[in-house]
Design a protein around this motif. Structure first.
Motif, PDB file in Angstrom:
ATOM      1  N   GLN A 393       0.820  -1.223   0.000  1.00  0.00           N
ATOM      2  CA  GLN A 393       0.000   0.000   0.000  1.00  0.00           C
ATOM      3  C   GLN A 393       0.850   1.269   0.000  1.00  0.00           C
ATOM      4  O   GLN A 393       0.569   2.231   0.697  1.00  0.00           O
ATOM      5  CB  GLN A 393      -0.949  -0.006   1.201  1.00  0.00           C
ATOM      6  CG  GLN A 393      -1.945  -1.168   1.160  1.00  0.00           C
ATOM      7  CD  GLN A 393      -2.883  -1.161   2.337  1.00  0.00           C
ATOM      8  OE1 GLN A 393      -2.472  -1.410   3.477  1.00  0.00           O
ATOM      9  NE2 GLN A 393      -4.145  -0.859   2.080  1.00  0.00           N
ATOM     10  N   LYS A 394       1.897   1.243  -0.811  1.00  0.00           N
ATOM     11  CA  LYS A 394       2.773   2.409  -0.937  1.00  0.00           C
ATOM     12  C   LYS A 394       3.000   2.720  -2.418  1.00  0.00           C
ATOM     13  O   LYS A 394       2.964   1.837  -3.279  1.00  0.00           O
ATOM     14  CB  LYS A 394       4.133   2.151  -0.276  1.00  0.00           C
ATOM     15  CG  LYS A 394       4.078   1.933   1.233  1.00  0.00           C
ATOM     16  CD  LYS A 394       3.768   3.220   1.973  1.00  0.00           C
ATOM     17  CE  LYS A 394       3.848   2.997   3.482  1.00  0.00           C
ATOM     18  NZ  LYS A 394       3.509   4.237   4.238  1.00  0.00           N
ATOM     19  N   ASN A 395       3.254   3.983  -2.700  1.00  0.00           N
ATOM     20  CA  ASN A 395       3.649   4.428  -4.035  1.00  0.00           C
ATOM     21  C   ASN A 395       4.995   5.130  -3.918  1.00  0.00           C
ATOM     22  O   ASN A 395       5.336   5.660  -2.866  1.00  0.00           O
ATOM     23  CB  ASN A 395       2.613   5.400  -4.614  1.00  0.00           C
ATOM     24  CG  ASN A 395       1.220   4.806  -4.684  1.00  0.00           C
ATOM     25  OD1 ASN A 395       1.048   3.667  -5.074  1.00  0.00           O
ATOM     26  ND2 ASN A 395       0.221   5.591  -4.289  1.00  0.00           N
ATOM     27  N   ARG A 396       5.755   5.147  -5.018  1.00  0.00           N
ATOM     28  CA  ARG A 396       7.060   5.796  -4.959  1.00  0.00           C
ATOM     29  C   ARG A 396       7.402   6.421  -6.312  1.00  0.00           C
ATOM     30  O   ARG A 396       7.218   5.804  -7.360  1.00  0.00           O
ATOM     31  CB  ARG A 396       8.151   4.802  -4.571  1.00  0.00           C
ATOM     32  CG  ARG A 396       9.558   5.462  -4.496  1.00  0.00           C
ATOM     33  CD  ARG A 396      10.641   4.442  -4.228  1.00  0.00           C
ATOM     34  NE  ARG A 396      10.427   3.771  -2.956  1.00  0.00           N
ATOM     35  CZ  ARG A 396      10.613   2.474  -2.753  1.00  0.00           C
ATOM     36  NH1 ARG A 396      11.021   1.706  -3.762  1.00  0.00           N
ATOM     37  NH2 ARG A 396      10.412   1.936  -1.575  1.00  0.00           N
ATOM     38  N   HIS A 397       7.938   7.636  -6.244  1.00  0.00           N
ATOM     39  CA  HIS A 397       8.452   8.317  -7.429  1.00  0.00           C
ATOM     40  C   HIS A 397       9.847   7.776  -7.729  1.00  0.00           C
ATOM     41  O   HIS A 397      10.727   7.820  -6.878  1.00  0.00           O
ATOM     42  CB  HIS A 397       8.503   9.829  -7.161  1.00  0.00           C
ATOM     43  CG  HIS A 397       9.105  10.624  -8.266  1.00  0.00           C
ATOM     44  ND1 HIS A 397       9.949  11.689  -8.040  1.00  0.00           N
ATOM     45  CD2 HIS A 397       8.994  10.500  -9.616  1.00  0.00           C
ATOM     46  CE1 HIS A 397      10.328  12.205  -9.191  1.00  0.00           C
ATOM     47  NE2 HIS A 397       9.762  11.500 -10.166  1.00  0.00           N
ATOM     48  N   LEU A 398      10.042   7.269  -8.955  1.00  0.00           N
ATOM     49  CA  LEU A 398      11.332   6.683  -9.325  1.00  0.00           C
ATOM     50  C   LEU A 398      12.240   7.659 -10.057  1.00  0.00           C
ATOM     51  O   LEU A 398      13.461   7.596  -9.936  1.00  0.00           O
ATOM     52  CB  LEU A 398      11.117   5.447 -10.212  1.00  0.00           C
ATOM     53  CG  LEU A 398      10.373   4.262  -9.595  1.00  0.00           C
ATOM     54  CD1 LEU A 398      10.267   3.141 -10.616  1.00  0.00           C
ATOM     55  CD2 LEU A 398      11.057   3.777  -8.330  1.00  0.00           C
ATOM     56  N   GLY A 399      11.667   8.550 -10.846  1.00  0.00           N
ATOM     57  CA  GLY A 399      12.471   9.461 -11.647  1.00  0.00           C
ATOM     58  C   GLY A 399      11.618  10.075 -12.732  1.00  0.00           C
ATOM     59  O   GLY A 399      10.381  10.013 -12.683  1.00  0.00           O
ATOM     60  N   GLY A 400      12.250  10.678 -13.728  1.00  0.00           N
ATOM     61  CA  GLY A 400      11.514  11.328 -14.795  1.00  0.00           C
ATOM     62  C   GLY A 400      12.028  10.949 -16.157  1.00  0.00           C
ATOM     63  O   GLY A 400      13.124  10.406 -16.311  1.00  0.00           O
TER      64      GLY A 400
END
Length: 447
Positions: A393-400
């Motif tokens: 139940q987590k989200n994460r920004h990896l990059g662009g």
């Protein structure tokens, strides 16, 4: 920004459901009456629609105040399929009277509804009704009607939550177009910078298939696609909410510079609807845990419409956007985050890459590879991003990802994200790009 330096009450109403001790993201849709005449609903029709709900990775349906209480088989099937139900009482968009006779009738009706449904584990939320605090209904939580419904729910089913109405303060309710020609704003841009605890209604309009439309009108009426044609208006292509709803010529103009003919308009609005619903649902999920609910308007139809916000056409026919919604609601996926859908030649396309996991299991470490293509060109590998283990139940920004768009390019910007060893998490996106100097190709139909 909410004040923090003196005692205060909460500013935004919470909207998080907790089931068996676990807080969850509620992702689903607004169920509308599935037939014009409720008595015609069959177990088979219910089962067909609810199977589509389950297969689309949805876990909740809102039965809004304009609807009726469904037959027992609806709730039996929701119990069986693990679909939660938000049940509203039959109040909507009005200021209801405060007199003894009305309140006595309402109490009997509400008590019967609660007693009928409280045995179903699928029923997880009671609500007084739809849009009762809005400026056209003018009610408050001190109206006796709502105080009465609160009392009934407490007396008859005290462990199931009750809210006075939807939306409450802090909940998003709308928009129902993807590009607002009156403001020049894309809904995804507004949503990207929103901060709501729930999105209880939001729409992305699109047309039904041409062959579907032809089944419900004469060849002459099909060829006469105008707001002045009562057939197209009656089937919600025009004037259903505002004049240019729900067959959104202005959106085809904005995203594509126009359309060649009716079939081209239909296909383009279907593409826009799919693109938009995918972005909206994924963006709302990224706003977890402050946001914990995303329910589009609407799931289905009570009769044939030529264009609408629905993802399933009457009686149980998935529109092209159904697959986009299904992909956006997968428990685990790699996702793009964007600020807008339309791009222009000469710009640098930018999007953020996210890892999303609303399942109850962790996501092992791995890597994500991004690919892109312009128009019909071959996919080119853009690069790889490492992804550490992601908790449940987590989200994460990896990059662009950044892509330089040629000055004279006009076509689709395609991005494909692939998760190592997890093809079920892969995602594909397409966004329109226009040349700034390109002339529009809009044609006025039938003139």
């Amino acid at each position: 920004i909410e004040p923090t330096r003196f005692p205060k009450s909460r500013s935004d109403a919470p909207a998080t459901l907790e089931i068996n001790g676990r807080r969850i993201f509620a992702k689903g849709s607004n169920w509308v009456n599935a037939q014009v005449f409720p008595g015609e609903m069959t177990a088979e029709h219910y089962d067909s629609l609810l199977t589509l709900v389950k297969d689309a990775n949805m876990n909740i349906l809102r039965i809004w105040g304009g609807g009726f209480v469904n037959k027992d088989i609806f709730f039996d099937l929701c119990d069986e399929k693990g679909i939660m139900v938000w049940q509203e009482f039959p109040l909507s968009c009005n200021e209801y009277p405060d007199d003894d006779h009305y309140l006595a009738v309402l109490e009997k009706e509400a008590t019967a509804i609660v007693r009928k449904l409280r045995r179903h584990p699928s029923v997880v939320l009671w609500c007084g009704g739809n849009e009762l605090f809005n400026n056209w209904s003018l009610m408050t939580d001190q109206h006796h009607t709502l105080r009465l419904l609160d009392k009934v729910c407490y007396t008859e089913d005290r462990f199931t939550p009750f809210i006075m109405t939807s939306p409450l303060n802090g909940m998003g309710h709308g928009h129902y177009v993807n590009y607002d020609e009156t403001t020049g704003e894309e809904t995804i841009t507004v949503l990207r910078h929103a901060f709501n605890t729930a999105y209880t209604e939001f729409g992305a309009p699109g047309a039904a298939d041409a062959e579907y439309i032809k089944k419900y009108c004469t060849p002459e009426d099909y060829a006469d696609c105008r707001a002045e044609n009562k057939v197209w208006t009656a089937h919600h292509a025009f004037g259903a909410w505002q004049n240019q709803t729900w067959l959104r010529g202005p959106e085809a103009d904005y995203y594509f510079g126009g359309y060649e003919d009716l079939e081209d308009l239909i296909e383009k609005t279907q593409f826009i609807q799919s693109m938009a619903y995918k972005s909206y649902f994924e963006e709302m999920r990224k706003q977890w845990p402050h946001c914990s609910m995303a329910l589009n308007w609407c799931l289905n139809e009570p009769w044939p419409t030529f264009a609408n916000n629905s993802i399933i056409a009457w009686p149980d026919i998935p529109k092209p956007c159904y697959e986009a919604v299904k992909a956006a609601l997968r428990p685990q996926l790699v996702s793009l985050r964007i600020d807008r859908h339309l791009w222009w030649g000469g710009e640098t396309f930018h999007a953020d890459i996210w890892l999303m996991n609303d399942s109850i299991g962790e996501l092992p470490a791995g890597k994500v590879t991004a690919y892109y293509a312009l128009g019909d060109g071959e996919l080119t590998e853009w690069g790889e991003l490492k992804a550490a283990t992601l908790s449940a139940q987590k989200n994460r920004h990896l990059g662009g990802i950044d892509i330089a768009l040629p000055e004279d390019f006009e076509g689709m910007v395609r991005v494909v994200l692939k998760a190592e060893g997890r093809p079920d998490m892969d995602s594909c996106y397409s966004y329109p790009c226009r040349r700034k100097a390109a002339p529009g190709t809009k044609k006025i139909l039938n003139l």
